[in-house]
Design a protein around this motif. Structure first.
Motif, PDB file in Angstrom:
ATOM      1  N   SER A   1      14.336   3.934  -3.050  1.00  0.00           N
ATOM      2  CA  SER A   1      13.105   4.355  -3.700  1.00  0.00           C
ATOM      3  C   SER A   1      11.878   3.635  -3.136  1.00  0.00           C
ATOM      4  O   SER A   1      10.757   4.034  -3.426  1.00  0.00           O
ATOM      5  N   VAL A   2      12.096   2.576  -2.353  1.00  0.00           N
ATOM      6  CA  VAL A   2      10.972   1.829  -1.783  1.00  0.00           C
ATOM      7  C   VAL A   2      11.002   1.980  -0.263  1.00  0.00           C
ATOM      8  O   VAL A   2      12.022   1.689   0.374  1.00  0.00           O
ATOM      9  N   THR A   3       9.889   2.443   0.299  1.00  0.00           N
ATOM     10  CA  THR A   3       9.836   2.702   1.746  1.00  0.00           C
ATOM     11  C   THR A   3      10.126   1.442   2.559  1.00  0.00           C
ATOM     12  O   THR A   3      10.841   1.487   3.562  1.00  0.00           O
ATOM     13  N   ALA A   4       9.554   0.299   2.109  1.00  0.00           N
ATOM     14  CA  ALA A   4       9.701  -0.922   2.890  1.00  0.00           C
ATOM     15  C   ALA A   4      11.162  -1.347   2.983  1.00  0.00           C
ATOM     16  O   ALA A   4      11.596  -1.866   4.014  1.00  0.00           O
ATOM     17  N   PHE A   5      11.926  -1.119   1.917  1.00  0.00           N
ATOM     18  CA  PHE A   5      13.336  -1.509   1.941  1.00  0.00           C
ATOM     19  C   PHE A   5      14.136  -0.595   2.865  1.00  0.00           C
ATOM     20  O   PHE A   5      15.040  -1.050   3.580  1.00  0.00           O
ATOM     21  N   ARG A   6      13.803   0.703   2.848  1.00  0.00           N
ATOM     22  CA  ARG A   6      14.467   1.618   3.782  1.00  0.00           C
ATOM     23  C   ARG A   6      14.178   1.204   5.225  1.00  0.00           C
ATOM     24  O   ARG A   6      15.058   1.215   6.084  1.00  0.00           O
ATOM     25  N   TYR A   7      12.909   0.814   5.452  1.00  0.00           N
ATOM     26  CA  TYR A   7      12.517   0.387   6.795  1.00  0.00           C
ATOM     27  C   TYR A   7      13.260  -0.886   7.196  1.00  0.00           C
ATOM     28  O   TYR A   7      13.667  -1.046   8.355  1.00  0.00           O
TER      29      TYR A   7
ATOM     30  N   THR B   1       0.824  -1.199   0.000  1.00  0.00           N
ATOM     31  CA  THR B   1       0.000   0.000   0.000  1.00  0.00           C
ATOM     32  C   THR B   1       0.859   1.251   0.000  1.00  0.00           C
ATOM     33  O   THR B   1       0.601   2.207  -0.748  1.00  0.00           O
ATOM     34  N   VAL B   2       1.914   1.240   0.825  1.00  0.00           N
ATOM     35  CA  VAL B   2       2.814   2.395   0.873  1.00  0.00           C
ATOM     36  C   VAL B   2       3.546   2.536  -0.461  1.00  0.00           C
ATOM     37  O   VAL B   2       3.761   3.651  -0.951  1.00  0.00           O
ATOM     38  N   LEU B   3       3.910   1.402  -1.069  1.00  0.00           N
ATOM     39  CA  LEU B   3       4.585   1.455  -2.372  1.00  0.00           C
ATOM     40  C   LEU B   3       3.685   2.116  -3.410  1.00  0.00           C
ATOM     41  O   LEU B   3       4.113   3.003  -4.158  1.00  0.00           O
ATOM     42  N   ILE B   4       2.419   1.694  -3.439  1.00  0.00           N
ATOM     43  CA  ILE B   4       1.492   2.252  -4.433  1.00  0.00           C
ATOM     44  C   ILE B   4       1.217   3.716  -4.146  1.00  0.00           C
ATOM     45  O   ILE B   4       1.271   4.567  -5.038  1.00  0.00           O
ATOM     46  N   GLY B   5       0.946   4.013  -2.862  1.00  0.00           N
ATOM     47  CA  GLY B   5       0.491   5.358  -2.522  1.00  0.00           C
ATOM     48  C   GLY B   5       1.605   6.380  -2.475  1.00  0.00           C
ATOM     49  O   GLY B   5       1.483   7.461  -3.062  1.00  0.00           O
TER      50      GLY B   5
ATOM     51  N   LEU C   1       5.072   5.207  -5.649  1.00  0.00           N
ATOM     52  CA  LEU C   1       4.728   5.247  -7.073  1.00  0.00           C
ATOM     53  C   LEU C   1       3.699   6.333  -7.396  1.00  0.00           C
ATOM     54  O   LEU C   1       3.485   6.652  -8.560  1.00  0.00           O
ATOM     55  N   ASP C   2       3.056   6.860  -6.375  1.00  0.00           N
ATOM     56  CA  ASP C   2       2.030   7.906  -6.556  1.00  0.00           C
ATOM     57  C   ASP C   2       0.962   7.516  -7.571  1.00  0.00           C
ATOM     58  O   ASP C   2       0.567   8.318  -8.419  1.00  0.00           O
TER      59      ASP C   2
END
Lengths: 180, 180
Positions: B68-74, A134-138, A141-142
């Motif tokens: 570029s991906v939030t989950a990977f930074r986390y 969800t975070v990736l999409i929102g 990637l906007d």
């Protein structure tokens, strides 16, 4: 009925037999915590779990494109499993409350603790992977314009709420198992 | 040194004081499990946790596009936190083994249990969200050609291994807390 008139020291009872009988080893009584299986608090936790899991499943299932993402399909499966587990244990809790007993058998409590541990881990994993997507999409990637971001986010939030309700069940059952 | 010659019944000791002193309530001794803090098994678990978390962090950090991906930074943040926590407790374990003592204080064990619970939950959440993204990239979108799928997958796997090593630490500390 002859008893000695003088009995200076009464020996303390060496073993406590509370109804085990039949040569079984004496059963130890577990303390009752509100929230563990067989109490009203436990029943409330089960109802919350079922409710949030049902909400998560329904909201996710109403989106048209959830089957295209593996994590969302997994969330639906995990929520379904959680509903089945929580409703079964809610029925057991209702029965225990109606007959005014609580679960004291070591084997039953271990089954509940292990089951709660596994199911709550599954729903937490599903919630986390959905949150990642969800975070990736929102954010990353906007592309919320062509996705059902609101439904995905709500469903993920409900899955986290399910986990928050499932965690006390696990911890309390595990605790009462260890402190028997 | 005068003692009565005849002492028909010895009263059982009513309270056991094992060195608490100073008016403190008598401390109960906890059982030692291999794997809980202060034992060789516990030290091994800490070393495994640090190793896998370090591997996860390094593999993820060597990819150019992880920020570029939030989950990977986390994941990188959670792995870093896990390394700091595990190495600190490994040092404490080494000290405890060298002086041949184990942690018996209720407060210390609760601190370890709560910390382990939080840190292992964080690394599990990071592993799950990374797994969700990795599966999305690899299976659902089929875009491994322009992404570092192998590194992402390896790093996620290492994060799961970290969690597998962190879980026994939490469960054993929690168990020894409850069964004190």
């Amino acid at each position: 009925m002859s008893r000695p008139a003088v009995h200076p020291v009464e020996a303390p009872p060496l073993s406590i037999d509370n109804g085990g009988g039949d040569g079984a080893p004496p059963r130890l009584r577990m303390k009752d915590f509100q929230g563990m299986s067989g109490t009203l608090g436990g029943l409330l936790l089960r109802i919350f779990q079922s409710f949030f899991a049902l909400a998560s499943l329904l909201i996710m299932a109403t989106t048209s494109d959830f089957p295209s993402v593996t994590a969302f399909r997994y969330l639906v499966a995990a929520a379904g499993l959680q509903i089945i587990w929580s409703l079964s244990l809610a029925v057991a809790d209702i029965y225990a409350i109606l007959v005014k007993r609580s679960f004291r058998s070591y084997r039953v409590i271990s089954l509940f603790a292990v089951g709660d541990g596994i199911i709550s881990t599954l729903i937490f994993a599903a919630a986390c992977s959905s949150a990642g997507i969800t975070v990736l999409i929102g954010n990353d990637l906007d592309s919320c314009a062509k996705n059902h971001c609101v439904q995905f986010e709500t469903s993920t939030g409900m899955a986290f709420m399910t986990w928050f309700a499932a965690l006390p069940s696990f911890l309390l059952n595990f605790w009462s198992l260890a402190s028997r």
